[in-house]
Design a protein around this motif. Structure first.
Motif, PDB file in Angstrom:
ATOM      1  N   CYS A  16      14.242  48.056 -25.853  1.00  0.00           N
ATOM      2  CA  CYS A  16      12.881  47.545 -26.070  1.00  0.00           C
ATOM      3  C   CYS A  16      12.890  46.374 -27.043  1.00  0.00           C
ATOM      4  N   ALA A  17      13.628  46.506 -28.142  1.00  0.00           N
ATOM      5  CA  ALA A  17      13.712  45.410 -29.118  1.00  0.00           C
ATOM      6  C   ALA A  17      14.370  44.184 -28.492  1.00  0.00           C
ATOM      7  N   ILE A  18      15.416  44.407 -27.694  1.00  0.00           N
ATOM      8  CA  ILE A  18      16.075  43.282 -27.033  1.00  0.00           C
ATOM      9  C   ILE A  18      15.154  42.650 -26.003  1.00  0.00           C
ATOM     10  N   SER A  19      14.423  43.464 -25.250  1.00  0.00           N
ATOM     11  CA  SER A  19      13.472  42.935 -24.269  1.00  0.00           C
ATOM     12  C   SER A  19      12.424  42.059 -24.941  1.00  0.00           C
ATOM     13  N   GLU A 178      23.930  35.996 -30.080  1.00  0.00           N
ATOM     14  CA  GLU A 178      23.697  36.100 -31.521  1.00  0.00           C
ATOM     15  C   GLU A 178      22.237  35.814 -31.863  1.00  0.00           C
ATOM     16  N   MET A 179      21.666  34.799 -31.242  1.00  0.00           N
ATOM     17  CA  MET A 179      20.268  34.443 -31.478  1.00  0.00           C
ATOM     18  C   MET A 179      19.337  35.570 -31.018  1.00  0.00           C
ATOM     19  N   ILE A 180      19.619  36.163 -29.864  1.00  0.00           N
ATOM     20  CA  ILE A 180      18.789  37.253 -29.336  1.00  0.00           C
ATOM     21  C   ILE A 180      18.857  38.467 -30.251  1.00  0.00           C
ATOM     22  N   ILE A 181      20.046  38.799 -30.702  1.00  0.00           N
ATOM     23  CA  ILE A 181      20.217  39.959 -31.580  1.00  0.00           C
ATOM     24  C   ILE A 181      19.482  39.754 -32.897  1.00  0.00           C
ATOM     25  N   GLU A 182      19.572  38.559 -33.471  1.00  0.00           N
ATOM     26  CA  GLU A 182      18.870  38.294 -34.732  1.00  0.00           C
ATOM     27  C   GLU A 182      17.362  38.416 -34.555  1.00  0.00           C
ATOM     28  N   GLU A 183      16.850  37.902 -33.444  1.00  0.00           N
ATOM     29  CA  GLU A 183      15.414  38.022 -33.165  1.00  0.00           C
ATOM     30  C   GLU A 183      15.020  39.481 -32.972  1.00  0.00           C
ATOM     31  N   ALA A 184      15.861  40.248 -32.272  1.00  0.00           N
ATOM     32  CA  ALA A 184      15.566  41.665 -32.044  1.00  0.00           C
ATOM     33  C   ALA A 184      15.562  42.456 -33.347  1.00  0.00           C
ATOM     34  N   LYS A 185      16.457  42.110 -34.262  1.00  0.00           N
ATOM     35  CA  LYS A 185      16.472  42.767 -35.572  1.00  0.00           C
ATOM     36  C   LYS A 185      15.137  42.570 -36.284  1.00  0.00           C
ATOM     37  N   MET A 188      12.476  44.690 -34.554  1.00  0.00           N
ATOM     38  CA  MET A 188      12.620  46.122 -34.841  1.00  0.00           C
ATOM     39  C   MET A 188      12.188  46.438 -36.274  1.00  0.00           C
ATOM     40  N   GLU A 189      12.530  45.577 -37.210  1.00  0.00           N
ATOM     41  CA  GLU A 189      12.109  45.799 -38.604  1.00  0.00           C
ATOM     42  C   GLU A 189      10.594  45.778 -38.722  1.00  0.00           C
ATOM     43  N   LYS A 190       9.954  44.858 -38.003  1.00  0.00           N
ATOM     44  CA  LYS A 190       8.492  44.798 -38.039  1.00  0.00           C
ATOM     45  C   LYS A 190       7.891  46.042 -37.412  1.00  0.00           C
TER      46      LYS A 190
END
Length: 222
Positions: A16-19, A178-185, A188-190
Protein backbone atom coordinates in the motif's frame (compact mmCIF):
# COMPACT_ATOMS: atom_id res chain seq x y z
CA UNK A 1 27.57 -11.74 0.15
CA UNK A 2 26.94 -8.00 -0.16
CA UNK A 3 23.72 -6.89 1.51
CA UNK A 4 21.16 -5.41 -0.86
CA UNK A 5 20.21 -2.25 1.02
CA UNK A 6 17.23 -1.43 -1.20
CA UNK A 7 15.72 -4.88 -0.70
CA UNK A 8 16.21 -4.54 3.06
CA UNK A 9 14.51 -1.14 3.08
CA UNK A 10 11.69 -2.41 0.89
CA UNK A 11 11.08 -5.33 3.26
CA UNK A 12 10.10 -2.82 5.98
CA UNK A 13 7.31 -1.41 3.80
CA UNK A 14 4.09 -2.80 2.37
CA UNK A 15 2.38 -2.80 -1.00
CA UNK A 16 0.00 0.00 0.00
CA UNK A 17 2.80 2.44 0.88
CA UNK A 18 4.62 1.57 -2.34
CA UNK A 19 1.42 1.93 -4.37
CA UNK A 20 0.88 5.40 -2.89
CA UNK A 21 4.48 6.31 -3.71
CA UNK A 22 4.03 5.09 -7.28
CA UNK A 23 0.92 7.29 -7.54
CA UNK A 24 2.80 10.30 -6.16
CA UNK A 25 5.66 9.78 -8.62
CA UNK A 26 3.43 8.83 -11.56
CA UNK A 27 5.07 5.43 -12.06
CA UNK A 28 3.13 2.41 -13.36
CA UNK A 29 3.84 -0.54 -11.09
CA UNK A 30 0.73 -1.98 -9.41
CA UNK A 31 -0.45 -5.46 -10.46
CA UNK A 32 -3.88 -6.40 -9.11
CA UNK A 33 -4.96 -9.65 -10.78
CA UNK A 34 -2.89 -12.12 -8.74
CA UNK A 35 -3.28 -13.37 -5.18
CA UNK A 36 -1.61 -15.51 -2.55
CA UNK A 37 -2.23 -19.09 -3.68
CA UNK A 38 -0.09 -21.21 -1.36
CA UNK A 39 0.88 -19.53 1.92
CA UNK A 40 0.18 -16.11 3.37
CA UNK A 41 3.68 -14.76 3.21
CA UNK A 42 5.04 -11.42 2.05
CA UNK A 43 7.83 -11.66 -0.50
CA UNK A 44 10.39 -9.00 -1.41
CA UNK A 45 13.38 -9.17 -3.71
CA UNK A 46 15.10 -8.62 -7.01
CA UNK A 47 13.32 -9.91 -10.09
CA UNK A 48 14.37 -12.85 -12.22
CA UNK A 49 12.03 -13.12 -15.22
CA UNK A 50 10.52 -15.97 -17.23
CA UNK A 51 8.30 -15.73 -20.31
CA UNK A 52 6.03 -18.61 -21.32
CA UNK A 53 4.17 -19.00 -24.60
CA UNK A 54 1.93 -21.70 -26.14
CA UNK A 55 3.92 -24.56 -27.65
CA UNK A 56 3.54 -25.24 -31.35
CA UNK A 57 4.36 -28.50 -33.12
CA UNK A 58 7.52 -26.97 -34.56
CA UNK A 59 8.88 -25.74 -31.24
CA UNK A 60 11.24 -27.72 -29.05
CA UNK A 61 13.07 -26.87 -25.84
CA UNK A 62 16.19 -28.31 -24.27
CA UNK A 63 15.04 -27.47 -20.76
CA UNK A 64 11.90 -27.48 -18.65
CA UNK A 65 10.30 -24.11 -18.07
CA UNK A 66 11.59 -22.22 -15.04
CA UNK A 67 14.69 -24.32 -14.47
CA UNK A 68 17.19 -21.88 -15.96
CA UNK A 69 15.74 -19.02 -13.91
CA UNK A 70 16.05 -21.03 -10.71
CA UNK A 71 19.67 -21.86 -11.42
CA UNK A 72 20.47 -18.25 -12.36
CA UNK A 73 18.76 -16.72 -9.32
CA UNK A 74 20.51 -15.57 -6.17
CA UNK A 75 19.39 -16.02 -2.59
CA UNK A 76 16.39 -13.76 -1.90
CA UNK A 77 15.41 -13.21 -5.53
CA UNK A 78 11.80 -13.45 -6.75
CA UNK A 79 10.94 -15.28 -9.98
CA UNK A 80 8.28 -13.44 -12.01
CA UNK A 81 6.57 -15.33 -14.83
CA UNK A 82 4.71 -13.86 -17.80
CA UNK A 83 2.16 -16.55 -18.64
CA UNK A 84 -0.67 -16.37 -21.16
CA UNK A 85 -3.15 -18.75 -19.51
CA UNK A 86 -5.03 -19.30 -16.29
CA UNK A 87 -6.06 -22.79 -17.47
CA UNK A 88 -2.60 -24.39 -17.83
CA UNK A 89 -0.09 -24.46 -14.98
CA UNK A 90 3.13 -22.55 -15.54
CA UNK A 91 4.64 -23.49 -12.17
CA UNK A 92 4.53 -26.58 -9.97
CA UNK A 93 5.81 -28.54 -7.01
CA UNK A 94 9.23 -29.73 -8.14
CA UNK A 95 10.12 -26.27 -9.37
CA UNK A 96 9.07 -24.89 -5.98
CA UNK A 97 11.26 -27.42 -4.17
CA UNK A 98 14.27 -26.44 -6.26
CA UNK A 99 13.53 -22.72 -5.81
CA UNK A 100 13.14 -23.12 -2.06
CA UNK A 101 16.46 -24.96 -1.78
CA UNK A 102 18.11 -22.17 -3.78
CA UNK A 103 16.83 -19.57 -1.29
CA UNK A 104 14.43 -17.92 -3.72
CA UNK A 105 11.89 -15.81 -1.81
CA UNK A 106 8.87 -16.79 -3.91
CA UNK A 107 7.23 -16.80 -7.31
CA UNK A 108 4.76 -14.45 -8.99
CA UNK A 109 3.03 -15.89 -12.05
CA UNK A 110 0.63 -13.98 -14.25
CA UNK A 111 -1.37 -17.13 -14.94
CA UNK A 112 -2.00 -20.49 -13.28
CA UNK A 113 0.08 -22.79 -11.09
CA UNK A 114 -0.47 -26.31 -9.74
CA UNK A 115 0.66 -28.63 -6.90
CA UNK A 116 -0.66 -26.12 -4.40
CA UNK A 117 -0.85 -28.54 -1.45
CA UNK A 118 2.73 -29.63 -2.07
CA UNK A 119 3.94 -26.03 -2.14
CA UNK A 120 2.01 -25.28 1.03
CA UNK A 121 3.73 -28.22 2.73
CA UNK A 122 7.16 -26.64 2.13
CA UNK A 123 5.90 -23.14 3.05
CA UNK A 124 6.78 -21.75 -0.38
CA UNK A 125 4.90 -18.58 -1.42
CA UNK A 126 3.38 -18.41 -4.90
CA UNK A 127 1.21 -15.56 -6.16
CA UNK A 128 -0.86 -16.45 -9.23
CA UNK A 129 -4.17 -15.85 -10.99
CA UNK A 130 -5.48 -19.36 -10.34
CA UNK A 131 -4.58 -22.95 -9.56
CA UNK A 132 -5.31 -25.82 -11.94
CA UNK A 133 -4.15 -29.45 -12.22
CA UNK A 134 -3.38 -29.19 -15.96
CA UNK A 135 0.28 -29.78 -16.84
CA UNK A 136 2.41 -27.50 -18.99
CA UNK A 137 4.00 -30.48 -20.74
CA UNK A 138 3.19 -30.36 -24.43
CA UNK A 139 1.25 -27.12 -23.96
CA UNK A 140 3.76 -24.44 -22.95
CA UNK A 141 7.32 -23.56 -23.79
CA UNK A 142 9.72 -21.11 -22.18
CA UNK A 143 10.46 -18.38 -24.70
CA UNK A 144 13.02 -16.54 -22.57
CA UNK A 145 14.37 -15.91 -19.09
CA UNK A 146 16.04 -12.85 -17.62
CA UNK A 147 14.72 -10.66 -20.39
CA UNK A 148 12.02 -7.99 -20.31
CA UNK A 149 8.50 -9.28 -19.67
CA UNK A 150 5.11 -7.60 -19.31
CA UNK A 151 2.84 -8.14 -16.33
CA UNK A 152 -0.60 -6.48 -16.59
CA UNK A 153 0.79 -3.73 -18.81
CA UNK A 154 3.86 -3.19 -16.63
CA UNK A 155 7.24 -3.66 -18.27
CA UNK A 156 9.30 -5.71 -15.81
CA UNK A 157 13.06 -6.11 -16.22
CA UNK A 158 15.60 -8.38 -14.52
CA UNK A 159 16.96 -6.74 -11.36
CA UNK A 160 13.84 -4.61 -10.84
CA UNK A 161 12.43 -4.84 -7.31
CA UNK A 162 9.10 -6.39 -6.34
CA UNK A 163 7.02 -6.60 -3.19
CA UNK A 164 3.98 -8.85 -2.86
CA UNK A 165 1.72 -9.14 0.17
CA UNK A 166 -1.94 -9.81 0.96
CA UNK A 167 -3.00 -6.45 -0.51
CA UNK A 168 -1.31 -6.92 -3.88
CA UNK A 169 1.87 -6.76 -5.93
CA UNK A 170 4.03 -3.73 -6.73
CA UNK A 171 6.99 -3.49 -9.09
CA UNK A 172 9.73 -0.89 -8.72
CA UNK A 173 11.88 -0.11 -11.77
CA UNK A 174 15.52 -0.45 -10.79
CA UNK A 175 16.34 3.08 -11.96
CA UNK A 176 13.62 4.61 -9.75
CA UNK A 177 13.58 2.17 -6.83
CA UNK A 178 15.49 4.32 -4.36
CA UNK A 179 13.27 7.34 -5.04
CA UNK A 180 10.09 5.24 -4.72
CA UNK A 181 11.23 3.68 -1.46
CA UNK A 182 12.11 7.07 0.05
CA UNK A 183 8.69 8.43 -0.92
CA UNK A 184 6.98 5.34 0.52
CA UNK A 185 8.84 5.77 3.81
CA UNK A 186 7.49 9.32 4.13
CA UNK A 187 3.97 8.16 3.33
CA UNK A 188 4.11 5.30 5.83
CA UNK A 189 5.45 7.60 8.56
CA UNK A 190 2.60 10.03 7.91
CA UNK A 191 0.05 7.21 7.99
CA UNK A 192 1.49 5.98 11.28
CA UNK A 193 1.21 9.48 12.81
CA UNK A 194 -2.41 9.62 11.65
CA UNK A 195 -3.14 6.23 13.19
CA UNK A 196 -1.63 7.41 16.48
CA UNK A 197 -3.80 10.53 16.38
CA UNK A 198 -6.96 8.49 15.75
CA UNK A 199 -6.12 6.14 18.63
CA UNK A 200 -5.57 9.16 20.88
CA UNK A 201 -9.19 10.19 20.34
CA UNK A 202 -9.00 12.85 17.61
CA UNK A 203 -12.01 12.77 15.24
CA UNK A 204 -11.18 10.75 12.15
CA UNK A 205 -12.73 13.47 9.99
CA UNK A 206 -10.12 15.96 11.18
CA UNK A 207 -7.24 13.52 10.88
CA UNK A 208 -8.22 12.41 7.38
CA UNK A 209 -9.14 15.83 5.99
CA UNK A 210 -8.25 17.78 2.88
CA UNK A 211 -4.51 17.38 3.41
CA UNK A 212 -4.92 13.61 3.28
CA UNK A 213 -6.88 13.80 0.03
CA UNK A 214 -4.12 15.77 -1.68
CA UNK A 215 -1.04 14.07 -0.21
CA UNK A 216 -0.45 12.00 -3.36
CA UNK A 217 -0.41 14.80 -5.91
CA UNK A 218 1.85 13.90 -8.82
CA UNK A 219 5.47 14.89 -8.35
CA UNK A 220 7.16 13.50 -11.41
CA UNK A 221 6.21 12.88 -15.00
CA UNK A 222 6.80 9.25 -16.00
Amino acid sequence: MTEDKLVKQLSNLDSCAISDALDALNVNGVATGMRQITVQKKIVGRVVTVKLVPKTQEQTSNRHLGTAAIEAASNGDVIVVEHFSDKVAGWGGNLAIAASLKGISGVIIDGACRDVDEMKSIDFPVYARSSVPTTARGRLIEQSFNEKINIEGIDVFPNDLVLADASGIVFLPCSKAEMIIEEAKKIMEKEERMATAIRSGLPVSSVMGQNYETMLQKKLNN
